[in-house]
Design a protein around this motif. Structure first.
Motif, PDB file in Angstrom:
ATOM      1  N   VAL A   1     -12.352   4.236   1.282  1.00 48.36           N
ATOM      2  CA  VAL A   1     -12.899   2.898   1.034  1.00 48.36           C
ATOM      3  C   VAL A   1     -14.192   3.058   0.238  1.00 48.36           C
ATOM      4  CG1 VAL A   1     -13.666   0.714   2.042  1.00 48.36           C
ATOM      5  CG2 VAL A   1     -11.983   2.104   3.256  1.00 48.36           C
TER       6      VAL A   1
ATOM      7  N   ILE B   1      -6.938   1.388   8.683  1.00 46.14           N
ATOM      8  CA  ILE B   1      -7.028   1.601   7.233  1.00 46.14           C
ATOM      9  C   ILE B   1      -6.542   3.013   6.904  1.00 46.14           C
ATOM     10  CG2 ILE B   1      -8.627   1.820   5.287  1.00 46.14           C
ATOM     11  CD1 ILE B   1     -10.302  -0.425   6.569  1.00 46.14           C
TER      12      ILE B   1
ATOM     13  N   THR C   1      -4.274   4.555   3.203  1.00 46.36           N
ATOM     14  CA  THR C   1      -5.428   4.403   2.312  1.00 46.36           C
ATOM     15  C   THR C   1      -6.266   5.683   2.342  1.00 46.36           C
ATOM     16  OG1 THR C   1      -5.439   2.049   2.799  1.00 46.36           O
ATOM     17  CG2 THR C   1      -7.455   2.975   1.842  1.00 46.36           C
TER      18      THR C   1
ATOM     19  N   MET D   1      -9.196   1.401  -1.240  1.00 49.48           N
ATOM     20  CA  MET D   1      -9.666   0.053  -0.925  1.00 49.48           C
ATOM     21  C   MET D   1     -11.092  -0.089  -1.438  1.00 49.48           C
ATOM     22  SD  MET D   1      -9.565  -1.729   2.854  1.00 49.48           S
ATOM     23  CE  MET D   1      -7.807  -1.605   3.113  1.00 49.48           C
TER      24      MET D   1
ATOM     25  N   VAL E   1       0.830  -1.214   0.000  1.00 47.57           N
ATOM     26  CA  VAL E   1       0.000   0.000   0.000  1.00 47.57           C
ATOM     27  C   VAL E   1       0.865   1.265   0.000  1.00 47.57           C
ATOM     28  CG1 VAL E   1      -0.269   0.097   2.522  1.00 47.57           C
ATOM     29  CG2 VAL E   1      -2.050   1.081   1.037  1.00 47.57           C
TER      30      VAL E   1
ATOM     31  N   ASP F   1      -3.666   5.296  -1.890  1.00 48.51           N
ATOM     32  CA  ASP F   1      -4.316   4.132  -2.500  1.00 48.51           C
ATOM     33  C   ASP F   1      -5.750   3.973  -2.000  1.00 48.51           C
ATOM     34  OD1 ASP F   1      -2.207   3.580  -4.108  1.00 48.51           O
ATOM     35  OD2 ASP F   1      -1.415   1.901  -2.935  1.00 48.51           O
TER      36      ASP F   1
END
Lengths: 420, 166
Positions: free
Chosen positions: B82, B74, B79, B55, B49, B53
């Motif tokens: 999401v 997360i 990240t 998810m 990761v 990035d």
């Protein structure tokens, strides 16, 4: 359009005459709860935000139950942080080792949660208290911090699914089989964001321990809460126990339910959820080829007195199968003491099991029964996700105390009606 | 506010036990916990990761425990957001409360594959799959929740409203 029981409790706590599904409200809280894993995170948020007081020291509950008596130095630090916070703000309902129990077994037993309450807890199984006719739901640590500071929380008013119960459970079938059966039917997100409202003539046949177990696993169907109407069984349970006056709310006759499921309790079989989701249900009979290495009887789902009794009835005077490790964990110190007084602990030990003081330990893979690669456990806990009780290649089968105890005797999953 | 990054794709019912196993919850240190993010279903995630990035999950993302450590690891992994078809309700609350952007979008979760390069515009809810040349529209948050996000999370929102008597 009328309101469901959940909607009526939320309306009353938001100071509104009426609420509708989907409406966002701010509601007054009767109780706020956290444990030794979630409370430290809440304390950090509380302090970071600069709060210097709690809304009501008699309505905050901190229960050390997940990793106590502490399993390592880090968990001891977390318990210490909870202890210091409870002392600083003079929290009345702080439960340390010796007084504690698994939170969702303890709070109803101690009469801290009661009918008509609006409750949040930084633990997903806070939905348990719907059994006594309360609105109760799990939240995160930041919500707990805000709840401790303000006594308020925001909610989206849930739409409802009704489960109309008829008939009566057969011998050695319990509340756990009912909720596993329902999750198998509607799936792990079958009630996502919604309330599960249990109604119908079958309700009266269910004990309070059955109801607490059923509401406990509402979250495993994705629900915001599960709730039972207040009836004779509830009133008998609350009388002499509830520390506060209670309020009885009833659903309006024209309340709106998105769906209604008819559940014939007499038709429910001993049920087992196979890995790795609670919705993977099979009857115990269909599961009989599955050999097991470990049995766990306990947890916030099944650590109450009737659960211990169900295990005792099957294990007394017998010995568990060679190669099986039996772990029995009464849910509270009071349940533990009653088991002791009744001679049940002796029967468990004579059967070849160990008996621990209350802890969440093995349920979430914390300690006290971690599984190695390839091992299988039949457990009365609530989740069988990948790695939940240990190695990612271990397996957890969820079942009732009767099914778990019967399986301990044979060494493979066993329908409890097939043993003496 | 925008994000752009490479996608890590996961199935339906990603639970909080695989996002951050309970065996690590004797710590509250976000950086330490984040080293174990997704460990039980994707041991390579933490090595691969990169900041920004994205998810992508399916139905019922974040089901299970109420542990706020799940959205926190997360977020701490770098990240940026999401995207899922639906979120389990406690995870949904927790993500908003701690400031992890989440978007509900069935079409995006179906269309996006692991490794795709994806851009997200949080103001409009438009998700662009740069690898495939597709766009998807996510559900906007209700204004009540947008207010919490704009304030920088729940605690800031309460403070700004003077909601504590102390």
């Amino acid at each position: 359009m009328g309101m469901t029981m959940t909607q009526k409790i939320l309306a009353a706590h938001a100071g509104l005459d009426e609420v509708k599904a989907g409406q966002l409200i701010n509601a007054r809280l009767d109780q706020v709860l956290g444990n030794d894993i979630t409370t430290p995170v809440a304390i950090n948020e509380f302090e970071k935000a600069g709060f210097t007081g709690v809304f009501d020291r008699s309505r905050i509950n901190i229960v050390l139950d997940h990793f106590v008596p502490n399993k390592d130095i880090k968990s001891a630090q977390q318990s210490k942080q909870c202890r210091e916070f409870a002392s600083k703000y003079d929290i009345i309902n702080f439960f340390d080792v010796g007084k504690m129990g698994i939170e969702h077994a303890l709070l109803p037993e101690q009469g801290i949660v009661t009918a008509g309450d609006c409750i949040i807890g930084a633990d997903s199984h806070t939905c348990t208290y719907g059994a006594v006719g309360a609105f109760s739901t799990g939240v995160g640590s930041t919500d707990m911090a805000a709840g401790m500071a303000t006594g308020m929380a925001w909610f989206k008013v849930p739409a409802a699914i009704r489960f109309n119960l008829t008939g009566k459970l057969g011998p050695r079938v319990s509340g756990k089989d009912v909720i596993l059966h329902i999750i198998g039917m509607i799936g792990v997100d079958g009630a996502l964001y919604k309330s599960m409202e249990f109604t119908g003539p079958g309700v009266a046949t269910l004990s309070m321990d059955d109801r607490l177990c059923i509401c406990n696993m509402a979250i495993e169907a994705g629900a915001k809460n599960g709730i039972f109407p207040v009836d004779e069984v509830t009133l008998r349970y609350l009388t002499g126990r509830s520390r506060r006056e209670w309020t009885v709310y009833e659903a309006d006759p024209d309340a709106e339910y998105e769906q209604t499921f008819e559940i014939d309790l007499a038709a429910i079989e001993p049920t087992v959820s196979w890995p790795h989701l609670p919705e993977n249900t099979h009857t115990a009979k269909e599961s009989e080829a599955i050999a097991i290495d470990q049995v766990v009887i306990g947890s916030c789902t099944n650590g109450r007195l009737e659960d211990m009794q169900a295990a005792y009835e099957i294990l007394k005077g017998k010995t568990i199968a060679p190669g099986v490790r039996g772990i029995i964990i009464p849910g509270t110190m009071q349940v533990y003491k009653t088991c002791l007084q009744n001679g049940w602990l002796e029967a468990f030990i004579d059967a070849g099991c160990i008996v621990s003081t209350p802890t969440c330990g093995p349920c979430l893979g914390g300690y006290m029964g971690i599984l190695a690669e390839g091992e299988r456990c039949i457990s009365t806990t609530n989740r069988n996700f990948v790695g939940r009780m240990g190695h990612v290649k271990s397996e957890v089968y969820l079942a009732s105390p009767a099914t778990a105890a019967a399986s301990a005797l044979t060494g493979h999953i066993t329908d409890p009606r097939e043993v003496e | 506010m925008n994000a752009q990054g490479t996608v890590f794709k996961y199935p339906d019912n990603v639970d909080t036990d695989v996002i951050i196993p309970a065996r690590y919850l004797n710590s509250q240190d976000a950086a330490e916990l984040a080293r174990h993010c997704m460990e039980d279903i994707d041991p390579d995630f933490v090595n691969k990761v990169k900041p920004g990035d994205i998810m992508v999950g399916g139905w019922n993302f974040g089901c299970g425990s109420s542990r706020e450590h799940a959205p926190l690891v997360i977020k701490t992994s770098g990240t940026a957001c999401v995207i899922a078809k639906s979120f389990a309700r406690i995870f949904y609350r927790n993500a908003i409360n701690i400031g992890l952007p989440i978007l509900e979008c069935e079409a995006a979760a179906d269309g996006i594959e692991a490794g795709d390069e994806v851009a997200v515009d949080f103001d409009t809810g438009v998700i662009t799959n740069l690898s495939k040349g597709e766009t998807y529209q996510a559900q906007p948050f209700p204004p009540f929740i947008q207010d919490i996000i704009r304030a920088g999370g729940l605690m800031n929102s309460i403070r700004q409203k003077g909601g504590n008597k102390a």
